[in-house]
Every structure is written in C-alpha cells, then in structure tokens.
Design a protein around this motif. Sequence first.
Motif, mmCIF file in Angstrom:
data_model
loop_
_atom_site.group_PDB
_atom_site.id
_atom_site.type_symbol
_atom_site.label_atom_id
_atom_site.label_comp_id
_atom_site.label_asym_id
_atom_site.label_seq_id
_atom_site.Cartn_x
_atom_site.Cartn_y
_atom_site.Cartn_z
ATOM 1 N N THR A 61 -23.448 -22.411 -13.673
ATOM 2 C CA THR A 61 -23.845 -23.808 -13.765
ATOM 3 C C THR A 61 -25.356 -23.855 -13.979
ATOM 4 O OG1 THR A 61 -23.695 -25.971 -12.663
ATOM 5 C CG2 THR A 61 -24.111 -24.051 -11.253
ATOM 6 N N ALA A 62 -25.947 -25.045 -13.904
ATOM 7 C CA ALA A 62 -27.386 -25.152 -14.157
ATOM 8 C C ALA A 62 -27.928 -26.443 -13.572
ATOM 9 C CB ALA A 62 -27.674 -25.107 -15.657
ATOM 10 N N PHE A 63 -29.232 -26.427 -13.297
ATOM 11 C CA PHE A 63 -29.972 -27.634 -12.940
ATOM 12 C C PHE A 63 -31.281 -27.625 -13.709
ATOM 13 C CE2 PHE A 63 -33.343 -29.823 -10.674
ATOM 14 C CZ PHE A 63 -32.776 -31.070 -10.457
ATOM 15 N N ALA A 64 -31.449 -28.577 -14.614
ATOM 16 C CA ALA A 64 -32.702 -28.765 -15.355
ATOM 17 C C ALA A 64 -33.210 -27.468 -15.979
ATOM 18 C CB ALA A 64 -33.764 -29.374 -14.444
ATOM 19 N N GLY A 65 -32.312 -26.719 -16.583
ATOM 20 C CA GLY A 65 -32.695 -25.491 -17.257
ATOM 21 C C GLY A 65 -32.688 -24.260 -16.379
ATOM 22 N N GLU A 66 -32.540 -24.428 -15.070
ATOM 23 C CA GLU A 66 -32.432 -23.281 -14.166
ATOM 24 C C GLU A 66 -30.964 -22.862 -14.100
ATOM 25 O OE1 GLU A 66 -34.116 -23.995 -10.322
ATOM 26 O OE2 GLU A 66 -35.862 -25.046 -11.141
ATOM 27 N N ARG A 67 -30.660 -21.696 -14.625
ATOM 28 C CA ARG A 67 -29.281 -21.221 -14.608
ATOM 29 C C ARG A 67 -28.935 -20.701 -13.214
ATOM 30 N NH1 ARG A 67 -28.214 -17.002 -17.456
ATOM 31 N NH2 ARG A 67 -30.351 -16.313 -17.845
ATOM 32 N N ILE A 68 -27.780 -21.096 -12.717
ATOM 33 C CA ILE A 68 -27.366 -20.787 -11.349
ATOM 34 C C ILE A 68 -25.980 -20.154 -11.375
ATOM 35 C CG2 ILE A 68 -26.859 -21.747 -9.067
ATOM 36 C CD1 ILE A 68 -28.775 -24.061 -9.778
ATOM 37 N N ALA A 69 -25.814 -19.084 -10.607
ATOM 38 C CA ALA A 69 -24.511 -18.437 -10.449
ATOM 39 C C ALA A 69 -23.966 -18.778 -9.068
ATOM 40 C CB ALA A 69 -24.641 -16.924 -10.613
ATOM 41 N N LEU A 70 -22.829 -19.457 -9.031
ATOM 42 C CA LEU A 70 -22.146 -19.756 -7.775
ATOM 43 C C LEU A 70 -21.029 -18.742 -7.574
ATOM 44 C CD1 LEU A 70 -21.623 -23.622 -8.158
ATOM 45 C CD2 LEU A 70 -23.496 -22.489 -6.954
ATOM 46 N N TYR A 71 -20.857 -18.289 -6.339
ATOM 47 C CA TYR A 71 -19.696 -17.432 -6.069
ATOM 48 C C TYR A 71 -19.204 -17.683 -4.653
ATOM 49 C CZ TYR A 71 -22.570 -13.986 -3.447
ATOM 50 O OH TYR A 71 -23.384 -13.353 -2.533
ATOM 51 N N ARG A 72 -17.908 -17.495 -4.479
ATOM 52 C CA ARG A 72 -17.278 -17.689 -3.175
ATOM 53 C C ARG A 72 -16.910 -16.325 -2.606
ATOM 54 N NH1 ARG A 72 -15.242 -22.275 -1.010
ATOM 55 N NH2 ARG A 72 -15.178 -23.351 -3.035
ATOM 56 N N GLY A 73 -17.481 -16.015 -1.445
ATOM 57 C CA GLY A 73 -17.233 -14.725 -0.820
ATOM 58 C C GLY A 73 -15.879 -14.653 -0.139
ATOM 59 N N LYS A 74 -15.580 -13.502 0.419
ATOM 60 C CA LYS A 74 -14.300 -13.275 1.087
ATOM 61 C C LYS A 74 -14.104 -14.228 2.258
ATOM 62 C CE LYS A 74 -11.530 -9.567 3.174
ATOM 63 N NZ LYS A 74 -11.503 -8.125 3.557
ATOM 64 N N SER A 75 -15.201 -14.611 2.908
ATOM 65 C CA SER A 75 -15.130 -15.515 4.059
ATOM 66 C C SER A 75 -14.821 -16.953 3.656
ATOM 67 C CB SER A 75 -16.461 -15.488 4.817
ATOM 68 O OG SER A 75 -17.493 -16.065 4.019
ATOM 69 N N GLY A 76 -14.937 -17.252 2.369
ATOM 70 C CA GLY A 76 -14.751 -18.615 1.887
ATOM 71 C C GLY A 76 -16.056 -19.351 1.669
ATOM 72 N N ALA A 77 -17.167 -18.771 2.125
ATOM 73 C CA ALA A 77 -18.474 -19.401 1.944
ATOM 74 C C ALA A 77 -18.900 -19.325 0.482
ATOM 75 C CB ALA A 77 -19.512 -18.718 2.824
ATOM 76 N N GLU A 82 -29.953 -17.444 -8.443
ATOM 77 C CA GLU A 82 -30.533 -17.510 -9.778
ATOM 78 C C GLU A 82 -29.690 -16.626 -10.697
ATOM 79 O OE1 GLU A 82 -34.936 -16.553 -11.729
ATOM 80 O OE2 GLU A 82 -34.489 -16.082 -9.626
ATOM 81 N N ASP A 83 -29.320 -17.157 -11.849
ATOM 82 C CA ASP A 83 -28.342 -16.461 -12.694
ATOM 83 C C ASP A 83 -28.999 -15.429 -13.602
ATOM 84 O OD1 ASP A 83 -26.011 -15.691 -13.866
ATOM 85 O OD2 ASP A 83 -25.671 -17.546 -14.985
ATOM 86 N N ARG A 84 -29.561 -14.409 -12.972
ATOM 87 C CA ARG A 84 -30.114 -13.279 -13.719
ATOM 88 C C ARG A 84 -30.245 -12.105 -12.776
ATOM 89 N NH1 ARG A 84 -35.202 -11.817 -12.567
ATOM 90 N NH2 ARG A 84 -36.361 -13.183 -11.147
ATOM 91 N N CYS A 85 -30.006 -10.935 -13.275
ATOM 92 C CA CYS A 85 -30.242 -9.733 -12.486
ATOM 93 C C CYS A 85 -31.727 -9.388 -12.564
ATOM 94 C CB CYS A 85 -29.396 -8.576 -13.014
ATOM 95 S SG CYS A 85 -29.628 -7.031 -12.096
ATOM 96 N N ALA A 86 -32.317 -9.035 -11.434
ATOM 97 C CA ALA A 86 -33.744 -8.702 -11.411
ATOM 98 C C ALA A 86 -34.053 -7.456 -12.232
ATOM 99 C CB ALA A 86 -34.199 -8.495 -9.965
ATOM 100 N N HIS A 87 -33.040 -6.662 -12.533
ATOM 101 C CA HIS A 87 -33.229 -5.408 -13.251
ATOM 102 C C HIS A 87 -33.435 -5.643 -14.745
ATOM 103 C CE1 HIS A 87 -31.306 -1.360 -14.647
ATOM 104 N NE2 HIS A 87 -32.625 -1.259 -14.605
ATOM 105 N N ARG A 88 -32.401 -6.100 -15.445
ATOM 106 C CA ARG A 88 -32.453 -6.250 -16.901
ATOM 107 C C ARG A 88 -32.175 -7.677 -17.362
ATOM 108 N NH1 ARG A 88 -34.474 -1.705 -19.445
ATOM 109 N NH2 ARG A 88 -33.223 -2.240 -21.280
ATOM 110 N N GLN A 89 -32.168 -8.619 -16.435
ATOM 111 C CA GLN A 89 -32.020 -10.047 -16.734
ATOM 112 C C GLN A 89 -30.640 -10.449 -17.251
ATOM 113 O OE1 GLN A 89 -34.902 -11.716 -15.699
ATOM 114 N NE2 GLN A 89 -35.367 -9.589 -15.171
#
Length: 385
Positions: A61-77, A82-89
């Motif tokens: 998803t995104a907010f005002a050009g900031e790409r965001i990665a949402l994920y639901r963990g095993k706990s349900g949370a 930020e939708d980029r890997c710090a390594h190679r983006q």
Amino acid sequence: MTEIDSDGAGALGAEANGARPSPHRHPAPGTPDLRRVGANPDFWYPVALARSVRSGQVFATAFAGERIALYRGKSGAVYALEDRCAHRQVPLSMGVVEGETLRCCYHAWAYRGDGRICQIPYLSKGDGRPPRGVRGYPVREAYGLVFVFPGAPEKAGITTLPELPYFDSVKYKTMTFSRTVRCHYSFMHENLLDMNHQYLHRGVVGRLHPELLEYRTGVRSTEARYLFTHTGGKRNRSAALLAAEGIGGRKSSDVMTIRTDYPYQTLDLVPENAERPALCLWAAYVPEDTEQRTCHAYGLLMIEKPSIRGALHLAWPFIRRFTERVFAEDRMAVEAEQRAWEEQGEDRNHEVFPLILDVRAVLRANGVPLRAETAGRACRTGGCR
C-alpha cells in the motif's frame, strides 16, 4: 441560515442557500493553491481493508508516495514497514512472512515488525550488521480497517483514532467502501460537503432540493446541516430503504449533517422525529502518490436496521448498487475537476459558496506543503505554468 466564523466570535447573516459570494472568505493574494497542499501525516490513516491483510501474507500500500508493506504475523498482529529492503532496495512486499518477521525475497534479510534487521543469513554472529533497518510505522486495526501513522512516531500515542459509536451497535449494519479516485483529496471533501450538486444524481434519486439550514466552521472543522425536499422525478427505492421514507420523502423531512473534521469526513441522515440517524457515513481520503493527485477513498456506511427482522439483509444488494451508482457519478465529476486543474496548471474555479470557501481554508490551514522536489516534478510534467 446562520454561519459562525472560525473563532466563534460572532454570527454573520447570509442568504438561505449561501449562494451569494462572500468576498472576505476568498483567499488573499499569495495564498497557496489548495491542490498543492499535502495531507498532514500526523493523523491515523486507513491504508487497507483488514481482510486484505491475510495471515502469513504481505500487502503493498502507500501514503503520499511512501510505499508501505503490511504483513500479518503468526500471532495475528499486523505490522507496517517501509516497502524496501535496506540491502538492495527490493520491495519487502515481495517478501515472505516467517512467524512475526518479514524476510526479503532477494538475499533473505529478515526484519522484525519495528523495521530492525534480525538476521542476515550469510553473515556469522560476529560480523557487523547495518546499524539501522527500515522504517516501521505505528499501526492499529479497527473498524475492519488497518490504520498507520505516517507522521512523527512520538505523536502516534497521543493521537486518537476516529470514534464511530454506531459501528459496533447491534442496531446498525455496516457497508464498507474502498475505491481509488484520481484526484486531490480536497476535491472529495468539497464534493460531499456541497450538496448543491444533486443535479448530478437526478437519474438515480430524482430531483432533490437541498436547503442549507446552517453551517459552522472551526479551526479543524466545517459542519453543514441540510434539509432535503423531493421536487419530482422517479424516487429510488434503495434511497427509501436507506432513510425510512426516503431522502426527501413526502412523509418525512430528512436533515443531513455533513462534517469535515480534519482529516476525516462524516455524514449523518436523521429522518423527522427520529431518535437516531437512519444512516451514518465515515470517510477518509488517503493520498497515494507523491504529488497527491490520486487518493484512496475508504468509507464506512452504517445503516440502521428496520423493525422487520432480516429486511435489511434482503435489501443489501440493492442498497450497494444504489450507493455504487452515486459514487461513480461523484468520481466522474471530481476526476474531471482534477484533469482541468492539471491542464490549466492552477485552480481557476470561480467558487461562490461560502461553505466551500470555508472548508478550503480549513484544509489549507491543517495541511502541509508538498515537498519542493514534488512541485518541481509537477512543473516538468506540465502540472504548473
């Protein structure tokens, strides 16, 4: 009609429908173009339907050009990174959920829900790691939506989510909307608040006459109350299902209260002599791109259940179809307004309705300037003169 100025110091007279221009409300020379004012990030914004963020999966998803990665963990949370890997983006939304962590699909770097790197699989424990990972956003799940706080993290704890008292009421049933609209978010606020555009919907609801009873403007809000009268044309049965005798019905007078309470918007429709609203709408318009020329509209329409058990359930598909038709017409109009702004490079609207001039001032005062590089990019692509 009565209007209250922004500091509540007094009342000013105006014509019944507020149609006469109000020179004192027109912005002074040098006032920023509202369509170049960004949404203030220091609020909770919905960025996804909760059901779209499934267990063990990632949602982009995104907010005002900031790409965001949402994920639901095993706990349900639910977590928001930020939708980029710090390594190679590479986007983390392409990654894999493992328990409560998110692993990049490329070199398998793993991140905790706060954005910190917790594993680089090909490095030993003694090897150094990058001091920082990626940004983690405060996130909350409420009303069937996932909210993130894209502003200053320290403000998240003292900023409340919107209160929707009818959402959990057994007396109401909620219809959820989620649609992308190609326009600046301010056009959406103006569209809903200005009920003088009912001619646009004449083929859906017949001919309605909205009378502006009063409006009030504060530092963060503008509220208007309308009385609707049906003046002809075929009346839509779904509108009747929504509001007892129908919007502008012969046997009742429907009072509609619409409020921009920055950055959200609400609408309540109360039939005559009713103790509570027949319907309540809550809406948020979330900018998606950096220039904020596209927004995602999230809406929660809470409809009172009739006394006949199961009647609303049977009528639900027809009400959905009716609301979708109205929204489609509104979207057509606001997207046309956005295209005109882009072609002309400025806001050339000759607005005469004091209520809309007021809400523009509220949106301008509470928003934030778009970044300089954003304005420059808009000029290079023909968005300014």
